[in-house]
Enzyme design. Structure first.
Site, PDB file in Angstrom:
ATOM      1  CD  GLU A  48       4.870  -6.251   4.224  1.00  0.00           C
ATOM      2  OE1 GLU A  48       5.009  -6.693   5.378  1.00  0.00           O
ATOM      3  OE2 GLU A  48       4.551  -5.056   4.000  1.00  0.00           O
ATOM      4  CB  CYS A  79       0.794  -7.187   3.610  1.00  0.00           C
ATOM      5  SG  CYS A  79       1.107  -5.407   3.425  1.00  0.00           S
TER       6      CYS A  79
END
Length: 142
Positions: A48, A79
């Site tokens: 991510e 993330c």
């Protein structure tokens, strides 16, 4: 999600935990990555984060307004924080992460009323396929 799953499989082939993500804006994939913390010797090189960095570079802006991030695994706290700070509009993820998920499995940063930005979240998309890739990877490691 299928595209993200293919990236996860590529990560597994390189010895990385199989997680993949893509960033979409206006129906077009603008960034994509798999996990790479081991190969890059970088604990922040989650799929991510890598995708967010590429998306920001592509758009020439640290705000990724109007985008959707697809990830094969529920994002961790790091993330999830990056997703919020980037102002990603929507997050779609596959498998839930009962050990470190930050979208409801362990904590839910996206539901915190104290935070100033709220990404829309949809979890469990292709969850069995995404979870199977992870289970297979860790089964081989044990």
């Amino acid at each position: 999600m299928q595209q993200a799953l293919e990236l996860a499989l590529e990560s597994a082939a390189h010895g990385e935990v199989p997680v993949g993500s893509i960033l979409v804006k206006d129906g077009k994939t603008i960034a994509q990555s798999g996990n790479a913390p081991i190969s890059l010797s970088d604990p922040t090189a989650h799929a991510e984060i890598n995708t967010i960095r590429m998306g920001a570079s592509y758009l020439g802006n640290y705000r990724l307004v109007g985008t959707t991030l697809y990830s094969t695994l529920e994002p961790c706290v790091m993330c999830a924080g990056a997703i919020m700070h980037a102002r990603i509009e929507r997050l779609v993820f596959g498998a839930y992460d009962e050990k470190s998920g930050a979208c409801g499995s362990v904590v839910d940063l996206f539901e915190s009323g104290q935070l100033n930005y709220h990404t829309s979240v949809l979890g469990g998309v292709m969850s069995s396929e995404c979870a199977a890739v992870l289970k297979s990877f860790f089964k081989l490691r044990r």
